[in-house]
Scaffold this active site. Sequence first.
Site, mmCIF file in Angstrom:
data_model
loop_
_atom_site.group_PDB
_atom_site.id
_atom_site.type_symbol
_atom_site.label_atom_id
_atom_site.label_comp_id
_atom_site.label_asym_id
_atom_site.label_seq_id
_atom_site.Cartn_x
_atom_site.Cartn_y
_atom_site.Cartn_z
ATOM 1 N N ARG A 160 16.226 50.623 23.157
ATOM 2 C CA ARG A 160 16.312 52.097 23.208
ATOM 3 C C ARG A 160 17.064 52.548 24.458
ATOM 4 O O ARG A 160 18.206 52.965 24.383
ATOM 5 C CB ARG A 160 14.891 52.692 23.143
ATOM 6 C CG ARG A 160 14.862 54.188 22.852
ATOM 7 C CD ARG A 160 15.111 55.076 24.050
ATOM 8 N NE ARG A 160 14.222 54.822 25.170
ATOM 9 C CZ ARG A 160 14.416 55.356 26.372
ATOM 10 N NH1 ARG A 160 15.442 56.149 26.610
ATOM 11 N NH2 ARG A 160 13.598 55.072 27.372
ATOM 12 N N ASP A 161 16.465 52.376 25.626
ATOM 13 C CA ASP A 161 17.097 52.889 26.846
ATOM 14 C C ASP A 161 18.422 52.176 27.100
ATOM 15 O O ASP A 161 19.380 52.768 27.610
ATOM 16 C CB ASP A 161 16.147 52.678 28.037
ATOM 17 C CG ASP A 161 16.446 53.584 29.216
ATOM 18 O OD1 ASP A 161 17.545 54.161 29.264
ATOM 19 O OD2 ASP A 161 15.587 53.716 30.100
ATOM 20 N N HIS B 35 9.227 52.659 35.729
ATOM 21 C CA HIS B 35 10.439 52.524 34.899
ATOM 22 C C HIS B 35 11.632 52.692 35.854
ATOM 23 O O HIS B 35 12.078 53.808 36.111
ATOM 24 C CB HIS B 35 10.385 53.622 33.827
ATOM 25 C CG HIS B 35 11.565 53.730 32.929
ATOM 26 N ND1 HIS B 35 11.558 53.293 31.617
ATOM 27 C CD2 HIS B 35 12.805 54.268 33.121
ATOM 28 C CE1 HIS B 35 12.720 53.558 31.047
ATOM 29 N NE2 HIS B 35 13.504 54.147 31.938
ATOM 30 N N HIS C 278 15.349 52.249 37.202
ATOM 31 C CA HIS C 278 16.773 51.955 36.996
ATOM 32 C C HIS C 278 17.313 51.375 38.304
ATOM 33 O O HIS C 278 16.750 51.580 39.372
ATOM 34 C CB HIS C 278 17.514 53.227 36.571
ATOM 35 C CG HIS C 278 17.238 53.606 35.139
ATOM 36 N ND1 HIS C 278 18.104 53.312 34.118
ATOM 37 C CD2 HIS C 278 16.183 54.215 34.558
ATOM 38 C CE1 HIS C 278 17.600 53.756 32.971
ATOM 39 N NE2 HIS C 278 16.422 54.306 33.207
ATOM 40 N N CYS D 203 21.131 56.674 31.127
ATOM 41 C CA CYS D 203 20.741 57.831 30.320
ATOM 42 C C CYS D 203 21.987 58.669 30.115
ATOM 43 O O CYS D 203 22.697 58.954 31.071
ATOM 44 C CB CYS D 203 19.647 58.616 31.045
ATOM 45 S SG CYS D 203 19.216 60.135 30.161
ATOM 46 N N ASN E 146 18.239 49.750 33.480
ATOM 47 C CA ASN E 146 16.928 49.417 34.052
ATOM 48 C C ASN E 146 16.999 48.056 34.723
ATOM 49 O O ASN E 146 17.912 47.273 34.471
ATOM 50 C CB ASN E 146 15.884 49.283 32.932
ATOM 51 C CG ASN E 146 15.599 50.605 32.289
ATOM 52 O OD1 ASN E 146 16.328 51.031 31.420
ATOM 53 N ND2 ASN E 146 14.552 51.262 32.731
#
Length: 297
Positions: free
Chosen positions: A13-14, A206, A208, A239, A248
Site C-alpha cells: 500500500r504505502d 511508521h 519514513h 506519499c 518507509n
Amino acid sequence: MSEAIKIVEVGPRDGLQNEAHTISSEEKVQLIRHLKNTGLKNIEAGAFVSAKAVPQMADSAYVMEGLSMLGEGVNLPVLVPNLKGYETAIASGAKEVAVFASASETFSQKNINCSIEESLGRFIDVFEKAKEDNVKVRGYVSCVAGCPYEGRVQSKQVVSVVEKLHEMGAYEISLGDTIGVANPAQIKRLLFDITASIPMSKIALHMHDTYGQALANIYGGIEVGVRTFDSSIAGLGGCPYAPGASGNVATEDLVYMLNGLDFASGVDLEMLVRVSWYISELLGREPISKVAKAMGR
Ligand code: HMG
Ligand code: MG
C-alpha cells in the site's frame, strides 16, 4: 524466549501508492503471497480511496478478491478514508481497516480534502459500522514530526488527534513521520507526551526514511517500550501528497536490526531479501534497502 515485535508490512500500500510504474493486480497478489511466506502476519494490502486521488490503489478490490484463498494466519488491513471506502472494502473481503488523520491542517486538506475535525467526523461512521461488523480499526496520524506545507508540528497537535482516535475505538494508533524528518529525541519526547493518556501498547511507529533516521527513531521507540513498527519491503514508498518524501524503513533493514537485538519478529530474513529483489526488479530498479544490497540476490 526473546520478546516479540509486531511488524506491519505496508509495502503493497504505502510503497506501491507512490510508484510511477504501476504493477498489475496479479503481481500485487503474488507480492503479498511472497510476503506472507516470509512469516509476516500483518500486511497492508491496499486502499479504498478515490481512484482519481491515488490511481495506483484503484484495483484494491481485485487484489482483495485475489487474496481470498490466502488462508489463515495473516491480517490484511486496508486504508479507508470514509464510510464509502469502508463499505467497498468489506464487500471485497477486508476484515480489518485503517483510517488516516493528520496532525497538520494543511496536510489534511491536501491529502483527504477536508479539515482534521471533518476527517474525524467521517471516521465516526466508520467506527460505528465496524463495531457492528466486528471489524478492527487501526488509526494513523500523519505528519507527527513535520509537515511538507507547515514545517515543524508540535506534539500537542499530535496528542489531540491520537486521543480522539483512541476514544473512537482504534485498537492501535500508528504515528506517521510522513516526510521522514524526525530524530530519536523528538520521537521519545512525543511518545512521552502521548503516553500520559494512552498506553504504549496501543502505539505503533511508521517511520519514513527521507533523512536516514528511520531505524534510529525505531530504536528510540524500542528503548521506551514501543513494540509495533510499520515498514515497507525494499524501502518502497512515500506519499503522493508529501512531495520529496522517500519510503518507509525497509522491512529487511528492520528485521536485520531486530535479529541483532534478539527480538523475535517471526520473519525469515533471507526470504525477505529475495522478495525485496523480486519487487524491485518488477519496478525496474535496485532495492533502496542497505541490507538487501549487502546480502544480494
Ligand atoms: P473528495 O473529492 O473530497 O470526496 O475526496 P467526495 O466525497 O466529494 O467525492 C469525490 C469523488 O470521490 C466522488 O466520485 C466519490 O464517489 C469518490 P465522482 O462522483 O467524482 O466520480 N469517492 C471515493 N471513491 C472511492 N473510494 C472512496 C471514495 N470516497 C469518495 N472511499 C477523498 C475525499 C478522501 C475520497 C479523497 O481525497 C481521497 O481518496 N484521498 C486519498 C488520499 C490517499 O490515499 N493518500 C495516501 C494515503 S495516506 C498516507 O500515505 C499516510 C500514511 O502512510 C501514514 C504516514 O506516512 O503518515 C497512512
Ligand atoms: Mg506512510
